[in-house]
Design a protein around this motif. Structure first.
Motif, PDB file in Angstrom:
ATOM      1  N   ARG A  41      -3.244   9.069  12.223  1.00  0.00           N
ATOM      2  CA  ARG A  41      -2.344   7.914  12.109  1.00  0.00           C
ATOM      3  C   ARG A  41      -3.122   6.630  11.836  1.00  0.00           C
ATOM      4  NH1 ARG A  41      -0.629   6.225  18.273  1.00  0.00           N
ATOM      5  NH2 ARG A  41      -2.522   6.971  19.308  1.00  0.00           N
ATOM      6  N   HIS A  42      -4.347   6.544  12.370  1.00  0.00           N
ATOM      7  CA  HIS A  42      -5.168   5.359  12.108  1.00  0.00           C
ATOM      8  C   HIS A  42      -5.720   5.386  10.685  1.00  0.00           C
ATOM      9  CE1 HIS A  42      -4.804   4.090  16.214  1.00  0.00           C
ATOM     10  NE2 HIS A  42      -5.275   5.246  16.657  1.00  0.00           N
ATOM     11  N   HIS A  43      -6.068   6.578  10.204  1.00  0.00           N
ATOM     12  CA  HIS A  43      -6.467   6.699   8.803  1.00  0.00           C
ATOM     13  C   HIS A  43      -5.323   6.238   7.887  1.00  0.00           C
ATOM     14  CE1 HIS A  43     -10.396   8.616   9.006  1.00  0.00           C
ATOM     15  NE2 HIS A  43      -9.946   9.420   9.960  1.00  0.00           N
ATOM     16  N   PRO A  89     -14.621  -0.250  13.069  1.00  0.00           N
ATOM     17  CA  PRO A  89     -15.496   0.768  12.486  1.00  0.00           C
ATOM     18  C   PRO A  89     -14.803   1.704  11.501  1.00  0.00           C
ATOM     19  CG  PRO A  89     -15.972   0.516  14.809  1.00  0.00           C
ATOM     20  CD  PRO A  89     -14.733  -0.297  14.540  1.00  0.00           C
ATOM     21  N   LEU A  90     -13.591   2.141  11.796  1.00  0.00           N
ATOM     22  CA  LEU A  90     -12.915   3.072  10.908  1.00  0.00           C
ATOM     23  C   LEU A  90     -12.624   2.425   9.552  1.00  0.00           C
ATOM     24  CD1 LEU A  90     -11.797   5.931  10.635  1.00  0.00           C
ATOM     25  CD2 LEU A  90      -9.592   5.074  11.444  1.00  0.00           C
ATOM     26  N   ARG A  95      -3.632   2.543   3.743  1.00  0.00           N
ATOM     27  CA  ARG A  95      -2.582   1.727   3.123  1.00  0.00           C
ATOM     28  C   ARG A  95      -3.064   0.309   2.809  1.00  0.00           C
ATOM     29  NH1 ARG A  95       1.470   4.613   6.365  1.00  0.00           N
ATOM     30  NH2 ARG A  95       3.107   5.319   4.942  1.00  0.00           N
ATOM     31  N   ASP A  96      -4.105  -0.125   3.495  1.00  0.00           N
ATOM     32  CA  ASP A  96      -4.493  -1.533   3.468  1.00  0.00           C
ATOM     33  C   ASP A  96      -5.788  -1.805   2.714  1.00  0.00           C
ATOM     34  OD1 ASP A  96      -3.847  -4.177   4.331  1.00  0.00           O
ATOM     35  OD2 ASP A  96      -5.481  -4.053   5.783  1.00  0.00           O
ATOM     36  N   ILE A  97      -6.480  -0.753   2.273  1.00  0.00           N
ATOM     37  CA  ILE A  97      -7.775  -0.930   1.615  1.00  0.00           C
ATOM     38  C   ILE A  97      -7.583  -1.219   0.128  1.00  0.00           C
ATOM     39  CG2 ILE A  97      -9.901   0.225   0.929  1.00  0.00           C
ATOM     40  CD1 ILE A  97      -9.894   1.707   3.493  1.00  0.00           C
ATOM     41  N   LEU A 101      -3.914  12.254   2.641  1.00  0.00           N
ATOM     42  CA  LEU A 101      -4.323  12.379   4.043  1.00  0.00           C
ATOM     43  C   LEU A 101      -3.789  13.673   4.613  1.00  0.00           C
ATOM     44  CD1 LEU A 101      -5.450  11.301   6.757  1.00  0.00           C
ATOM     45  CD2 LEU A 101      -3.304  10.015   7.018  1.00  0.00           C
ATOM     46  N   LEU A 102      -4.694  14.500   5.148  1.00  0.00           N
ATOM     47  CA  LEU A 102      -4.298  15.757   5.767  1.00  0.00           C
ATOM     48  C   LEU A 102      -4.410  15.612   7.280  1.00  0.00           C
ATOM     49  CD1 LEU A 102      -3.498  18.741   5.424  1.00  0.00           C
ATOM     50  CD2 LEU A 102      -5.935  19.309   5.310  1.00  0.00           C
ATOM     51  N   GLY A 103      -3.279  15.489   7.939  1.00  0.00           N
ATOM     52  CA  GLY A 103      -3.247  15.338   9.389  1.00  0.00           C
ATOM     53  C   GLY A 103      -2.890  13.933   9.802  1.00  0.00           C
ATOM     54  N   VAL A 104      -1.792  13.787  10.536  1.00  0.00           N
ATOM     55  CA  VAL A 104      -1.366  12.469  11.024  1.00  0.00           C
ATOM     56  C   VAL A 104      -1.129  12.520  12.531  1.00  0.00           C
ATOM     57  CG1 VAL A 104      -0.475  11.435   8.918  1.00  0.00           C
ATOM     58  CG2 VAL A 104       0.973  13.016  10.196  1.00  0.00           C
ATOM     59  N   GLY A 105      -2.100  13.122  13.217  1.00  0.00           N
ATOM     60  CA  GLY A 105      -2.067  13.142  14.681  1.00  0.00           C
ATOM     61  C   GLY A 105      -2.686  11.880  15.243  1.00  0.00           C
ATOM     62  N   SER A 106      -3.330  11.991  16.400  1.00  0.00           N
ATOM     63  CA  SER A 106      -3.833  10.810  17.097  1.00  0.00           C
ATOM     64  C   SER A 106      -4.915  10.075  16.321  1.00  0.00           C
ATOM     65  CB  SER A 106      -4.362  11.209  18.475  1.00  0.00           C
ATOM     66  OG  SER A 106      -5.397  12.155  18.348  1.00  0.00           O
TER      67      SER A 106
END
Length: 334
Positions: free
Chosen positions: A16-18, A281-282, A23-25, A8-13
């Protein structure tokens, strides 16, 4: 079967949801996170926190999600393509369509899955809407109108509201109607004192003949996410903030409409609010990305489709600069 190693590239707003969902898929293992700005929401946990895309590639990943500011999308995606990494880039694909086309071509040439995070395709209300339109529940579709309004986002400074939010509406409209855009015109407003527009009104036409309108801004003290589809048999209203879908039937001779050869008017008929499962949706988008990498057909936005979306938005901005003139969308780019 071994899990796909995800980076994952980027853990901003958004990132963080990605991180939470990756982690859960099932079938996916989040093995590395990279963000030159650190980990402001403290989502890395026991996953290595790296400084950039090159370090992410070196971690030995199979798939990647790019959730960094728009102006960095193209460079990051091209690096991942060169490394043979299947990639989902948050929308828009790039900050201009020429770069977007370069990115799309890089993934196509290497036989990689390249997708763009037009997440509204996985909104349950819009999925139901698309299915019902395809089944003919609205009859011939006349118009698709969207409204996407909210408060001002201080975190976004590299694009205006058209590329940030407007790309959602252009993509979802083309996807729901299963038709590309043929023309667009627009007006913009600049009220926040920044270089980019914070309000846009777009009107257009799809290649299928459906007319469209989109009201989008960052200047409203409330959040609105609505798609309205009007056809010969009635009007669907999808509230994508709540995931609700309602149908307002045309009460004028509903049982005889197929045999009517002349227009007889419109009157208020029954209203139906549909019940259906409402998944995040995500999560649906990231599961579809996994499935696409494994060879399945999905509803993900391809990079080629995302380039068309960006071209439509750029044409709208060109129209606004020219006082709202109608601009044809080049069919050769589709």
């Amino acid at each position: 079967m071994a899990s796909l190693r995800a980076g994952l590239l980027g853990v901003g707003s958004m990132g963080r949801h990605h991180a939470r969902i990756l982690r859960d898929i099932e079938g996916v293992e989040l093995v590395a996170i990279a963000d030159p700005g650190g980990d402001p929401f403290r989502v890395a946990g026991n996953v290595p926190l790296l400084s950039g895309v090159s370090e992410l590639v070196a971690a030995g990943i199979d798939i990647a999600v790019v959730a960094i500011p728009t102006k960095f999308h193209a460079d990051a995606a091209l690096t991942l393509a060169d490394a043979g990494v299947h990639t989902l880039v948050e929308k828009p694909i790039a900050d201009d369509s020429a770069l977007g086309h370069e990115v799309s071509e890089a993934f196509r040439a290497r036989g990689l899955v390249g997708a763009v995070g037009h997440v509204e395709r996985f909104n349950p209300a819009l999925q139901q809407l698309r299915m019902r339109l395809a089944a003919g529940d609205a009859g011939s579709v006349y118009q698709i109108a969207t409204r996407r309004q909210s408060t001002f986002p201080g975190r976004i400074g590299d694009v205006g509201v058209a590329k940030d939010l407007g790309t959602h509406d252009i993509d979802l409209t083309a996807w729901v109607a299963q038709s590309v855009y043929s023309s667009i015109s627009a007006q913009t407003a600049f009220k926040s004192g920044r270089a980019f527009e914070d309000m846009i009104s777009m009107t257009g036409r799809l290649a299928s003949g459906v007319i469209t309108s989109h009201l989008i801004n960052w200047l409203s003290p409330m959040k609105e996410r609505v798609t309205v589809v009007t056809g010969e048999r009635g009007t669907f209203v999808a509230d994508t903030a709540t995931g609700d879908l309602t149908f307002h039937a045309n009460g004028t001779e509903p049982l005889e409409w197929d045999s009517v050869s002349t227009f007889r008017g419109v009157s208020e008929g029954d209203t139906t609010r549909f019940a259906f499962a409402k998944r995040e949706p995500l999560r649906g988008e990231l599961e579809a990305f996994r499935d696409a990498v494994l060879g399945a057909e999905t509803e993900l936005s391809t990079m080629e489709e995302a380039v068309h979306t960006l071209e439509v938005v750029e044409s709208a901005l060109d129209s606004a600069r020219q006082g709202g003139v109608l601009i044809s969308i080049d069919r050769a780019t589709r």
